[in-house]
Design an enzyme around this catalytic site. Structure first.
Site, short mmCIF file in Angstrom:
data_model
loop_
_atom_site.label_atom_id
_atom_site.label_comp_id
_atom_site.label_asym_id
_atom_site.label_seq_id
_atom_site.Cartn_x
_atom_site.Cartn_y
_atom_site.Cartn_z
N ASN A 13 0.85 -1.16 -0.10
CA ASN A 13 0.01 -0.01 -0.01
C ASN A 13 0.91 1.26 0.12
O ASN A 13 0.66 2.24 -0.75
CB ASN A 13 -0.91 0.06 1.30
CG ASN A 13 -2.11 -0.87 1.05
OD1 ASN A 13 -2.39 -1.42 0.09
ND2 ASN A 13 -2.77 -1.16 2.19
N ARG A 39 9.22 -12.99 -3.99
CA ARG A 39 8.11 -13.31 -4.37
C ARG A 39 7.33 -12.40 -5.23
O ARG A 39 6.56 -12.84 -6.12
CB ARG A 39 7.21 -13.95 -3.24
CG ARG A 39 6.65 -12.76 -2.39
CD ARG A 39 5.71 -13.18 -1.13
NE ARG A 39 5.37 -12.16 -0.43
CZ ARG A 39 5.89 -11.77 0.75
NH1 ARG A 39 7.08 -12.39 1.01
NH2 ARG A 39 5.53 -10.83 1.41
N CYS A 132 2.44 6.98 11.63
CA CYS A 132 1.62 7.64 10.81
C CYS A 132 0.68 8.61 11.76
O CYS A 132 0.46 9.79 11.53
CB CYS A 132 0.85 6.63 10.14
SG CYS A 132 -0.17 5.46 11.19
N SER A 162 -6.08 0.60 7.05
CA SER A 162 -4.94 0.63 6.24
C SER A 162 -3.71 0.89 6.89
O SER A 162 -2.77 0.40 6.17
CB SER A 162 -5.20 1.71 5.07
OG SER A 162 -5.32 3.16 5.70
N ARG A 237 -8.18 1.29 16.69
CA ARG A 237 -8.51 1.00 15.58
C ARG A 237 -9.96 1.04 15.09
O ARG A 237 -11.06 0.69 15.85
CB ARG A 237 -8.13 -0.39 15.02
CG ARG A 237 -7.98 -0.80 13.71
CD ARG A 237 -6.95 -0.13 12.72
NE ARG A 237 -5.55 -0.72 13.30
CZ ARG A 237 -4.57 0.10 12.95
NH1 ARG A 237 -4.52 1.09 12.24
NH2 ARG A 237 -3.26 -0.69 13.13
N HIS A 244 -6.57 8.78 9.27
CA HIS A 244 -6.61 8.56 10.81
C HIS A 244 -7.15 9.97 11.16
O HIS A 244 -6.65 11.10 10.53
CB HIS A 244 -5.13 8.61 11.24
CG HIS A 244 -4.33 7.09 10.99
ND1 HIS A 244 -5.28 6.11 10.16
CD2 HIS A 244 -3.20 6.64 11.16
CE1 HIS A 244 -4.36 4.98 10.39
NE2 HIS A 244 -3.16 5.33 10.77
#
EC number: 1.2.1.11
Length: 341
Positions: A13, A39, A132, A162, A237, A244
C-alpha cells in the site's frame, strides 16, 4: 540532472503510494527502481498515473551502488537487513518502519516541523519517517507550540485499517460483507471483529498497560518537536479504510485563544483549517483520503484547564503518515544536501 531513486516494498500500500506521490510532485528522478521481495520479482507496478510500468527487482540481488535515495516501505525486517547495505553503498535511506526512529544517530523528520534535522543524516546515511499518527499530530502542534509553548497533550486516535496494511483493509471488507449476508465473522489480522466495531488496541501491549503504538506517539513527538512536552495517547482502530483522525487536548504555558489558534493554523505549512460551527463544517477521513494536507477542525477552548485548547485532526495515513512525508524528506534532502539538478 536528477536522482536515481529506489522504492523498496513497491507492491505494498505505502510503496504504491510512494510511486504515486513521486510522480504527482514531479520529483526529479532520472531513474526509478521498484524493489520488492523475491516473491514479487517481475511483478509490474505503475509509476503513479503516468502509465509507465516498472518491473519489480528482487531486493536480495539488488545492487545499491550508484543509487541516490532509497524509500523503504517494507517493514522492520527488510529495513534491518538491507538499509545498512544501501547506506554503506552511498544511497541515503528514508525508512518508513519503526526500526530506526529512536536511534540517536538517525534523524526523525517531519519537514514542516524539524527540517534542520536533515543535516544529521550522514551519521548513518539513514533518515527515519515517523509513525503515521505522530506525523499528522506534530504538523498540527508545531505552529501552536511556537506561539504559546505546549506543556501537555492528551490525544485519542481513530486509526483506519490501512494502517495495518492490505490485510487489514481486506479483513474489514470481508467481515462487512459476511455480516450483510449472514456468514460468520472471524478476526484474523485484528484481535477482535473490526467491522462495525472499534478496537482500543494497536500493536503489542507494554508493561505499563499502554500499547506500543501509544508509546511511539509519546517518544516520537518528544524527539521531533520538544522533549519537554508531556503526552498521553489512546490509540484505537476503527472501521475506516483510509484516513486517521485524532481528538487532541492541548495545555499551553501561555494564553492562546481559539480564534488566535485558528489564525495560526490557517497559515501553517501542511495544515488546512476547515472549521465552521455548523453541520458538516469539519473534515472527516472520507474528505481527507487522497489529499496531502493535515486537516484541522473543531478548534475550541477547554475551560477545565488554564490555557487549554481542543481540536480535531484528520489526515490520509498513507500519504502524510507515510508516503508523502517520505517524499517530502527526499525533497528536503535534495534541496539542502545533495543538490542535484
Amino acid at each position: 540532472m536528477g536522482y536515481r531513486v529506489a522504492v523498496v516494498g513497491a507492491t505494498g500500500n505505502v510503496g504504491r503510494e510512494m510511486m504515486m506521490v513521486l510522480a504527482e510532485r514531479g520529483f526529479p528522478c532520472d531513474e526509478v527502481a521498484a524493489v520488492a521481495s523475491s516473491r514479487s520479482h517481475g511483478t509490474e507496478v505503475e509509476f503513479g498515473d503516468t502509465g509507465k510500468m516498472l518491473k519489480c527487482k528482487n531486493i536480495e540481488h539488488f545492487d545499491w551502488a550508484g543509487w541516490d535515495i532509497a524509500l523503504f516501505a517494507a517493514g522492520s525486517g527488510p529495513a534491518k537487513e538491507y538499509a545498512p547495505k544501501a547506506a554503506a553503498a552511498g544511497c541515503v535511506v528514508i525508512d518508513n518502519s519503526s526500526l530506526y526512529r529512536m536511534d540517536p544517530d538517525v534523524p526523525l523528520i517531519v519537514p514542516e516541523v524539524n527540517p534542520e534535522a536533515i543535516h544529521d543524516y550522514s551519521k548513518k546515511n539513514i533518515i527515519a519517517n515517523p509513525n503515521c499518527s505522530t506525523a499528522q499530530l506534530v504538523v498540527a502542534l508545531k505552529p501552536l507550540h511556537d506561539a504559546a509553548t505546549i506543556k501537555r497533550v492528551v490525544v485519542s486516535t481513530y486509526q483506519s485499517v490501512s494502517g495495518a496494511g492490505k490485510a487489514g483493509m481486506d479483513e474489514l471488507f470481508e467481515q462487512s460483507r459476511n455480516i450483510f449476508v449472514g456468514d460468520s465473522v472471524e478476526p484474523v489480522k485484528f484481535t477482535k471483529q473490526i467491522a462495525f466495531n472499534v478496537i482500543p488496541h494497536i500493536d503489542v501491549f507494554l508493561d505499563d498497560g499502554s500499547t506500543k503504538e501509544e508509546w511511539k506517539m509519546v517518544v516520537e513527538t518528544k524527539k521531533i518537536l520538544d522533549p519537554k512536552i508531556k503526552l498521553s495517547a489512546t490509540c484505537v482502530r476503527v472501521p475506516v479504510f483510509v484516513g486517521h483522525s485524532e481528538a487532541v487536548n492541548i495545555e499551553f504555558e501561555n494564553e492562546l485563544s481559539a480564534e488566535q489558534a485558528q489564525d495560526i493554523l490557517r497559515e501553517a505549512p501542511g495544515c488546512m483549517l476547515v472549521d465552521k460551527r455548523e453541520d458538516g463544517g469539519y473534515t472527516t477521513p472520507v474528505e481527507a483520503a487522497g489529499d496531502s494536507a493535515t486537516y484541522i477542525s473543531r478548534v475550541r477552548e477547554d475551560a477545565t484547564v488554564e490555557n487549554g485548547l481542543v481540536l480535531w485532526c484528520v489526515s490520509d495515513n498513507l500519504r502524510k503518515g507515510a508516503a508523502l512525508n517520505a517524499v517530502q524528506i527526499a525533497e528536503l534532502l535534495g534541496r539542502e544536501v545533495l543538490k542535484k539538478g
